[in-house]
Design an enzyme around this catalytic site. Structure first.
Site, mmCIF file in Angstrom:
data_model
loop_
_atom_site.group_PDB
_atom_site.id
_atom_site.type_symbol
_atom_site.label_atom_id
_atom_site.label_comp_id
_atom_site.label_asym_id
_atom_site.label_seq_id
_atom_site.Cartn_x
_atom_site.Cartn_y
_atom_site.Cartn_z
ATOM 1 C CB THR A 142 -0.979 0.083 1.190
ATOM 2 O OG1 THR A 142 -1.579 1.392 1.194
ATOM 3 C CG2 THR A 142 -0.362 -0.142 2.549
ATOM 4 C CG ASP A 144 -2.898 4.574 1.860
ATOM 5 O OD1 ASP A 144 -2.548 5.278 0.891
ATOM 6 O OD2 ASP A 144 -4.054 4.150 2.012
ATOM 7 N N GLY A 191 -3.362 8.798 1.110
ATOM 8 C CA GLY A 191 -2.899 8.170 2.349
ATOM 9 C C GLY A 191 -4.010 7.946 3.357
ATOM 10 C CD GLU A 247 -6.625 10.415 0.257
ATOM 11 O OE1 GLU A 247 -7.006 10.635 -0.896
ATOM 12 O OE2 GLU A 247 -6.452 9.259 0.702
ATOM 13 C CG LEU A 302 -0.820 11.812 -11.839
ATOM 14 C CD1 LEU A 302 -0.498 13.290 -11.942
ATOM 15 C CD2 LEU A 302 -0.566 11.134 -13.174
ATOM 16 C CD GLN A 303 -0.789 10.556 -4.241
ATOM 17 O OE1 GLN A 303 -0.253 10.818 -3.187
ATOM 18 N NE2 GLN A 303 -1.872 11.193 -4.661
ATOM 19 N NE ARG A 304 -4.208 4.257 -7.151
ATOM 20 C CZ ARG A 304 -5.453 4.238 -6.727
ATOM 21 N NH1 ARG A 304 -5.706 4.359 -5.435
ATOM 22 N NH2 ARG A 304 -6.450 4.069 -7.554
#
Ligand code: F6P
Length: 411
Positions: A142, A144, A191, A247, A302-304
């Site tokens: 993950t 996160d 996250g 978020e 985009l971040q993942r």
């Protein structure tokens, strides 16, 4: 003679390195002499519809393994599907075990986060109660980084690297226009209720970059008036302010900031609200209060999915934990999840360990309060020291015609 088959699935939000874990499972299963390595399509949800593939029809060479390691998102497809409690619906469990028996599955591997580990927990519990011999193992995944008992999760390092690099670039962009005009840029980072990824923006602070001015994690209650005051203070001394917000930040009454503007109320099967729009809300709020130019940036998926920015440490560890799960199950473990234990910081060394999945499923590991400054507007050096080793090294994509190439499922 009975076959020794294994099945692997991917579940939850994808990452840049989830397929590296799949590659680790596949390679180790072949090396350990399993007959067929099946991949479930869209995790347990697809499995219930008997959607699976024989992975040898997809992966033909070491080159394909290397390509898979560099391919973002879930190669097999993912799902957010919560199995009912065992006593609530025995039929669904009977169906799962019928399919497992039909395919002569000895080992079931699930690559996922804390929600997905709930599936491993329930299936391994059911197997023990009903006397089924299959082994169930979890592989952590993950962005996160909120899984308990593991130092960190595969997927986090690469997302953190992308976030830190993009934050540096956003800061440079904003500075370029900071002349006789105030501007506040708010970057929103995923996250959920854990601030690990948002804190990674602090890595943008380097010799040639000041880093973000403020960082707000969900672990501390967000006070919108204090936030506004802080921005006003900062604007007295500089013209470009960059703020990183999670978020998942919430105000004192428990509402997410992104809920303040009304908007969507989608909730997934695990009860998680869809979180988006925090930066947009705050940018509009500040614009109205202060009257300066504001910009909201959501890194969003985009971040993942930025495998072109993956960390080598992350790719290698994702591969390692995939292999470790196969080995553990093959040696008789069940109802467990592989973890990463940190052996040293400098030089960084991590190794695979194993833990009871009951202690991991459905838990959220949050950033310790002492890893944030007193007023909850930045992370400490200890936080930075923890993340730094995880973003190191590159894993260069195979470039074709100027773009990264991916391995794609052939149906
Ligand atoms: O769990 C990983 C994650 O990326 C969270 O950070 C984020 O809140 C969520 O997934 C978004 O999920 P989806 O893409 O299903 O909306």
């Amino acid at each position: 003679m009975a076959k020794r088959n294994i099945i692997v699935g991917q579940s939850g939000g994808p990452t840049a390195v989830i397929n590296s874990s799949l590659a680790g499972v596949y390679k180790t299963a072949i090396e350990r002499g399993f007959d067929t390595v099946y991949g479930m399509l869209h995790g347990i949800q697809g499995f219930l519809d008997e959607q699976y593939v024989d992975l040898s029809t997809q992966i033909h060479s070491d080159m394909d393994i290397e390509l898979l390691k560099r391919t973002p998102s879930a190669f097999l497809g993912s799902c957010r599907y919560k199995l009912p409690e065992i006593h609530e619906d025995m039929e669904i469990y009977e169906k799962i075990f019928d399919i497992l028996d039909k395919l002569e599955i000895e080992v079931f591997i699930y690559i996922g986060g804390n929600d997905s580990m709930d599936t491993i927990k329930k299936l391994s519990d059911y197997a023990i109660v009903k006397g089924h011999s299959q082994k169930f193992l979890g592989v952590p995944k993950t962005i996160d980084n909120d899984l308990a008992l593991t130092d960190h999760t595969p997927g986090f390092g690469s997302a953190a690297k992308y976030i830190a690099a993009s934050t540096k670039e956003v800061i440079r962009d904003a500075l370029g226009l900071a002349y006789k005009k105030d501007m506040v840029t708010i970057i929103e980072i995923m996250g959920r209720n854990a601030g690990w990824l948002t804190g990674a923006t602090a890595l943008a602070k380097t010799e040639e970059c000041e880093g973000p001015d403020l960082i707000y994690l969900p672990e501390v209650t967000f006070d919108i008036d204090k936030f506004c005051e802080k921005i006003k203070e900062l604007l007295k001394v500089k013209q470009s302010i960059v703020v990183a917000v999670s978020e998942g930040i919430k105000v004192a009454d428990g509402r997410y900031v992104c809920e303040l503007s009304g908007g969507g109320d989608y909730v997934d099967p695990f009860g998680h609200k869809q979180l988006a729009g925090t930066a947009a809300y705050l940018a509009n709020f500040l614009g109205a209060q202060i009257g300066c130019k504001t910009r909201a940036i959501e890194f969003s998926t985009l971040q993942r999915s930025a495998s072109h920015m993956a960390s080598r440490v992350d790719i290698d560890e994702a591969f390692m934990v995939g292999g470790a799960a196969v080995k553990a199950a093959d040696e008789g473990d069940t109802g467990k999840m592989v973890v990463i234990d940190r052996l040293s910081d400098d030089p960084y060394m991590g190794t695979a360990g194993i833990y009871d999945v009951h202690k991991i499923a459905n838990n959220e590991k949050l950033v310790p309060r002492e890893w944030m400054n007193e007023d909850g507007t930045y992370v400490t050096d200890q936080f930075v020291k923890y993340i730094e080793p995880l973003i190191q090294g590159d894993y260069t994509p195979f470039m074709v015609n100027g773009l990264p190439q991916h391995l794609v499922l052939k149906k």
